[in-house]
Design a protein around this motif. Structure first.
Motif, PDB file in Angstrom:
ATOM      1  N   ALA A 141       0.809  -1.224   0.000  1.00 41.60           N
ATOM      2  CA  ALA A 141       0.000   0.000   0.000  1.00 41.60           C
ATOM      3  C   ALA A 141       0.840   1.271   0.000  1.00 41.60           C
ATOM      4  O   ALA A 141       0.289   2.366   0.071  1.00 41.60           O
ATOM      5  CB  ALA A 141      -0.925   0.005   1.226  1.00 41.60           C
ATOM      6  N   HIS A 151      -4.796  -1.229   5.847  1.00 43.27           N
ATOM      7  CA  HIS A 151      -4.522  -0.516   4.604  1.00 43.27           C
ATOM      8  C   HIS A 151      -5.514  -0.858   3.502  1.00 43.27           C
ATOM      9  O   HIS A 151      -5.410  -0.308   2.399  1.00 43.27           O
ATOM     10  CB  HIS A 151      -3.100  -0.831   4.134  1.00 43.27           C
ATOM     11  CG  HIS A 151      -2.037  -0.271   5.028  1.00 43.27           C
ATOM     12  ND1 HIS A 151      -1.889   1.075   5.280  1.00 43.27           N
ATOM     13  CD2 HIS A 151      -1.077  -0.892   5.763  1.00 43.27           C
ATOM     14  CE1 HIS A 151      -0.881   1.263   6.105  1.00 43.27           C
ATOM     15  NE2 HIS A 151      -0.371   0.088   6.420  1.00 43.27           N
ATOM     16  N   GLU A 184      -8.753  -0.473   1.428  1.00 42.47           N
ATOM     17  CA  GLU A 184      -9.546   0.736   1.216  1.00 42.47           C
ATOM     18  C   GLU A 184     -10.917   0.648   1.873  1.00 42.47           C
ATOM     19  O   GLU A 184     -11.380   1.608   2.499  1.00 42.47           O
ATOM     20  CB  GLU A 184      -9.694   0.978  -0.292  1.00 42.47           C
ATOM     21  CG  GLU A 184     -10.491   2.224  -0.650  1.00 42.47           C
ATOM     22  CD  GLU A 184      -9.784   3.500  -0.252  1.00 42.47           C
ATOM     23  OE1 GLU A 184     -10.468   4.426   0.220  1.00 42.47           O
ATOM     24  OE2 GLU A 184      -8.557   3.566  -0.403  1.00 42.47           O
ATOM     25  N   GLY A 199     -11.169   1.494   5.738  1.00 45.32           N
ATOM     26  CA  GLY A 199     -10.597   2.731   6.265  1.00 45.32           C
ATOM     27  C   GLY A 199     -11.427   3.348   7.384  1.00 45.32           C
ATOM     28  O   GLY A 199     -10.892   3.732   8.435  1.00 45.32           O
ATOM     29  N   GLN A 225      -5.884   5.991   7.986  1.00 45.38           N
ATOM     30  CA  GLN A 225      -4.780   5.492   7.175  1.00 45.38           C
ATOM     31  C   GLN A 225      -4.739   6.259   5.848  1.00 45.38           C
ATOM     32  O   GLN A 225      -5.707   6.263   5.099  1.00 45.38           O
ATOM     33  CB  GLN A 225      -4.944   3.993   6.907  1.00 45.38           C
ATOM     34  CG  GLN A 225      -4.901   3.131   8.161  1.00 45.38           C
ATOM     35  CD  GLN A 225      -3.549   3.174   8.844  1.00 45.38           C
ATOM     36  OE1 GLN A 225      -2.522   3.321   8.190  1.00 45.38           O
ATOM     37  NE2 GLN A 225      -3.556   3.032  10.163  1.00 45.38           N
ATOM     38  N   THR A 245      -3.478   3.422   1.265  1.00 42.72           N
ATOM     39  CA  THR A 245      -4.444   2.332   1.137  1.00 42.72           C
ATOM     40  C   THR A 245      -4.241   1.626  -0.198  1.00 42.72           C
ATOM     41  O   THR A 245      -3.617   2.164  -1.116  1.00 42.72           O
ATOM     42  CB  THR A 245      -5.893   2.852   1.218  1.00 42.72           C
ATOM     43  OG1 THR A 245      -6.112   3.819   0.177  1.00 42.72           O
ATOM     44  CG2 THR A 245      -6.165   3.492   2.569  1.00 42.72           C
TER      45      THR A 245
END
Length: 851
Positions: free
Chosen positions: A93, A127, A129, A132, A143, A146
């Motif tokens: 990521a 990480h 998406e 999150g 984070q 991602t």
């Protein structure tokens, strides 16, 4: 060359041992003889991890300057040039430093995989998406780096590197993860036991979901029908009634009791399409089940218990939730009901829950809106005939005495007419009103609501029964007629779609326009997205309605898979139209896939051609370029030798050989570079107007003096060309002609004007080329006949034609009368020469004066 395989080590938090596990796997592969390199691994000054790098080949990193600092990044070009079997790429990521080829490291990994390199990488669960927001709510940290979930889901293998929160905190306290000055802050913030436990659960559930997808695929591939209770899946049977919401909530509570439970609601529709289910209620229940994390499915089947059980076993369900029957007590004489049948036939691998609700024993009710099958005007006339017709008929019959039997037949005919016009309810009204009028006016005692003769009672009852029966038959016939017409229209549409599939004719925009016209909508659009967290994009659109960016903004949306939807604007479609719309949506997805496959095929064809060119190029380099190099090397070695005293003549001959070899190399390398530019599409001609006699003579420098006769009149119009490309093309044509011309026979280069074109002909008296080979000689790496290997790499004519076409001209081969080959270079004329126009004006002036 196939696509590389991706293996990912997934962890719940930093320090669980992902990089260590990746390096251990690398050592195992190296011991087995696999070509494995470290493309980028960050050991974070952890001694045990740093030791694991010993014995592994590391590709030097690329250093980039950014905001006054120098940062190391993976050198993607160096890894691609090294082309190992396996590359280790840590921290999937990671965000690359500005100035890198790609913004994200996972994009670098995609390039490695596309090049056929296997990649082993690492990533932490925080990480991903899609997680999150969840991670931020747990840890309080958002984070910034991602990776899309789809990238990780596409991995060929995902291995969880697990460690209990207590063990991870001990590693942290011992200084095995962070430097001692950062340990206390980390333990009291991000690495709190609660945070680590929640992140660990997220990682376990994510991996479990991926394993479940693999299990489903395995069961489908091996046709496993027996239920494997590896995970709680609860199927909810819906009837379209209001009790469905109660059943869905009950199933959701059951799913919460088991980790990873899943709810699948299913509605069984009859194959004839005649149902009393409310589309609005089903839409509400779809929204509810999706809000609770489940899915709603439609299944067609006349045997509802069998269809429900087949669906449950097909999805590997463990429980079925049904509602208590809404049938009244007397209706059980027709059978035990769906719930009892499903419970009896479910077997030992399926648990069946019967849930009570507020609609129990209230009856199903009659299907609504049946009259909608008939037109509005017919229903109006039906009610007029059914309600106003009997009094009018009674008034007419008052003047004549036809007898009770004839009077009843006339009223019955009126009831049949009401049924034919308006359907069931107008006919029932006609029968009711007609029976009352028969009783009052025509059965003794007259003008009283009473019947003296029992026979007349039987006659009136039969009259009402026949009227109701006829009305029911007419209503059923109307509905069947409507259904048949609809099915005929659907079959025509589906036949049209099937024909397009077989012929592959319809483009995406044409198909969307057909959808819009078929359903009378303002616009139709096909939306798609790469994953659940990516924004929607429009793959194709038709119509002039308002633009739609997401499916929920449309009046009608039809999902196609997980990440595609057909969105329509203009009006809300009835539920019965969605079946055909689903076929259109599926066809739109097929058309889009076919278009992309065609594009991929075109790219693959280009790559294949490029590979063929590169293969031939390597063959040329292996001999044609090495031969002059070997000659140059031998001559230079001889000249530098101190054991031999060379005479001036010998020295001059050796130097001449070096010069000829260098010229030959220059010519070959020039052609190779030109062909490379043509293949990659980087040839950009700078067109300007010039005279041919300025360029063509310059192209004769590489041929022996006296081997070419030049005939380029000064009166030719100027041509619009790139001088450099034209000179290069002419040089290749002349050199090729001289090569094949007999000794002592010069090559003729002649130019002439023809309409708006200028033709340059290069004529030789060589062996010529057959008609079937004239096009083939312009392909790269082609030598005609038995030309020796030292005669060049076969690029001269290919480069000449490529340059001619880049300037808007053509190059063709013709037979020379009397034997030989003529190359015809056609160029675009730029117009008359200005100096000739000036002469023409002065020549015409005395004529005007004389006249």
């Amino acid at each position: 060359m196939g696509r590389g395989k991706l293996r990912i080590y997934l962890g719940a938090a930093p320090g669980v041992g992902k990089t260590y596990a990746m390096l251990s796997e690398a050592h195992r592969r190296v011991e087995r003889g696999t070509d494995c390199v470290v493309a980028f691994v960050e050991h974070h000054d952890r001694p045990r991890t740093e030791v694991m790098l010993l014995g592994l080949e590391q590709v030097p990193r690329r250093r980039l300057e950014y905001r006054g600092g120098v940062f190391p990044e993976m050198d993607l070009d160096a890894v691609l040039a090294r082309r190992p079997q396996v590359a280790l790429v840590d921290e999937l990521a990671h965000t690359n430093i500005p100035g890198s080829r790609n913004a994200k490291r996972w994009q670098d990994v995609e390039e490695l995989l596309a090049a056929g390199v296997d990649v082993i990488s690492t990533v932490n669960i925080q990480h991903l998406e899609s997680l999150g927001d969840v991670v931020e709510s747990i840890t309080g940290v958002r984070q910034q780096e991602t990776v899309p979930d789809e990238v990780v889901r596409r991995a060929d293998q995902v291995e969880l590197v697990d460690m209990s929160p207590e063990a991870l905190r001990r590693r942290m306290a011992h200084g095995n993860i962070y430097q001692p000055d950062k340990v206390d802050a980390a333990l009291s913030n991000y690495f709190r036991p609660g945070n680590l436990t929640a992140l660990r659960e997220l990682a376990l559930l994510w991996v479990a979901d991926r394993v479940d997808a693999y299990l489903t695929q395995y069961r489908s591939d091996h046709r496993v029908s027996r239920i494997w209770g590896s995970r709680e899946r609860i199927v909810v049977g819906l009837t379209g009634g209001p009790e469905g919401r109660t059943l869905i909530r009950r199933a959701a509570r059951l799913a919460e009791k088991g980790a990873g439970g899943e709810v699948l609601a299913v509605y069984i529709a009859r194959s004839d399409g005649l149902t009393s289910a409310s589309p609005k209620e089903l839409a509400l229940q779809r929204t509810l089940v999706e809000d609770l994390g489940g899915t709603l499915h439609h299944v067609v089947g006349d045997d509802i218990p069998a269809a429900l059980l087949a669906f449950a076993r097909g999805v590997n369900a463990t429980q079925i939730v049904l509602g208590s029957s809404r049938r009244r007590t007397w209706q059980y004489v027709f059978g035990p009901g769906v719930g009892a049948t499903v419970a009896r036939e479910s077997g030992s691998d399926l648990d069946v829950h019967i849930v009570t609700h507020d609609e129990v024993a209230k009856g199903r009710g009659l299907p609504v809106a049946r009259g909608a099958r008939l037109g509005r005007s017919r229903r109006v006339w039906g009610w007029l005939v059914g309600v106003a017709g009997p009094p009018v008929l009674a008034a007419l019959l008052s003047a004549v005495d036809l007898g009770l039997a004839n009077d009843m037949l006339l009223f019955l005919a009126l009831t049949v007419a009401a049924a034919l016009l308006g359907g069931l309810f107008p006919a029932l009204a006609s029968a009711a009103v007609g029976s009352l009028l028969l009783n009052y006016f025509y059965t003794p005692p007259l003008h009283r609501w009473a019947i003296a003769d029992p026979k007349n009672i039987v006659a009136i009852v039969i009259f009402v029964a026949v009227g109701a029966a006829v009305a029911s038959v007419v209503d059923l016939a109307a509905r069947r007629t409507h259904q048949a017409a609809r099915l005929r229209a659907e079959s025509e549409i589906l036949s049209f779609l099937a024909g397009n599939v077989l012929r592959g004719e319809t483009g995406l925009e044409d198909l969307l326009e057909r959808v819009r016209e078929t359903f009378g909508m303002e616009s139709a659009a096909l939306l798609e997205r790469a994953s659940d967290v990516e924004p929607w994009t429009c793959a194709g659109r038709a119509g002039q309605g308002r633009p739609v960016e997401r499916p929920d903004q449309a009046d009608v949306d039809m999902p196609v898979g997980d990440h595609m939807a057909l969105a329509l604007t203009g009006r809300v479609l009835p539920a019965e139209d969605r079946r055909v719309l689903a076929a259109f949506a599926a066809q739109a997805a097929v058309v889009l896939d076919r278009r992309r496959l065609q594009e991929e095929a075109d790219r693959a064809r280009t790559l294949a051609e490029g590979n063929r060119i590169r293969t031939a190029l390597l063959a040329a380099v292996s001999h044609d370029l090495r031969t002059p190099l070997a000659g140059i090397k031998a001559a230079v070695t001889s000249l530098r030798s101190e054991d031999v005293e060379w005479s001036e003549g010998d020295r001059a001959e050796l130097l001449e050989g070096i010069e000829e070899g260098a010229d030959r190399l220059d010519h070959l390398v020039g052609n190779l570079l030109d062909m490379s530019r043509l293949q990659t599409g980087t040839v950009t001609p700078l067109i300007r107007e010039i005279d041919l006699d300025e360029v063509v003579p310059m192209a004769l420098g590489g041929v022996p003096e006296g081997s070419v006769d030049l005939d380029v009149p000064e009166t030719l119009p100027m041509v619009g060309v790139d001088p450099g490309l034209l000179e290069r093309a002419m040089a290749n044509l002349v050199e090729n002609a001289v090569k094949y011309s007999p000794s002592g026979t010069p090559v003729l280069v002649a130019a002439s004007a023809l309409a708006d074109r200028v033709e340059v002909r290069v004529v030789d008296r060589g062996p010529g080329v057959p008609d079937e080979a004239k096009d083939r000689i312009f392909e790269p790496f082609q030598r005609y006949g038995d030309a020796p290997r030292g005669a060049g790499v076969g690029l001269g004519l290919a480069v000449a034609r490529g340059f001619a076409e880049a300037m808007g001209g053509t190059l063709d081969a013709e037979d020379t009368p009397g034997g030989g080959l003529t190359m015809v270079l056609t160029l675009r004329a730029a117009g008359p020469r200005p100096d000739l126009l000036h002469v023409a004006e002065h020549t015409a002036e005395p004529e005007r004066q004389a006249s």
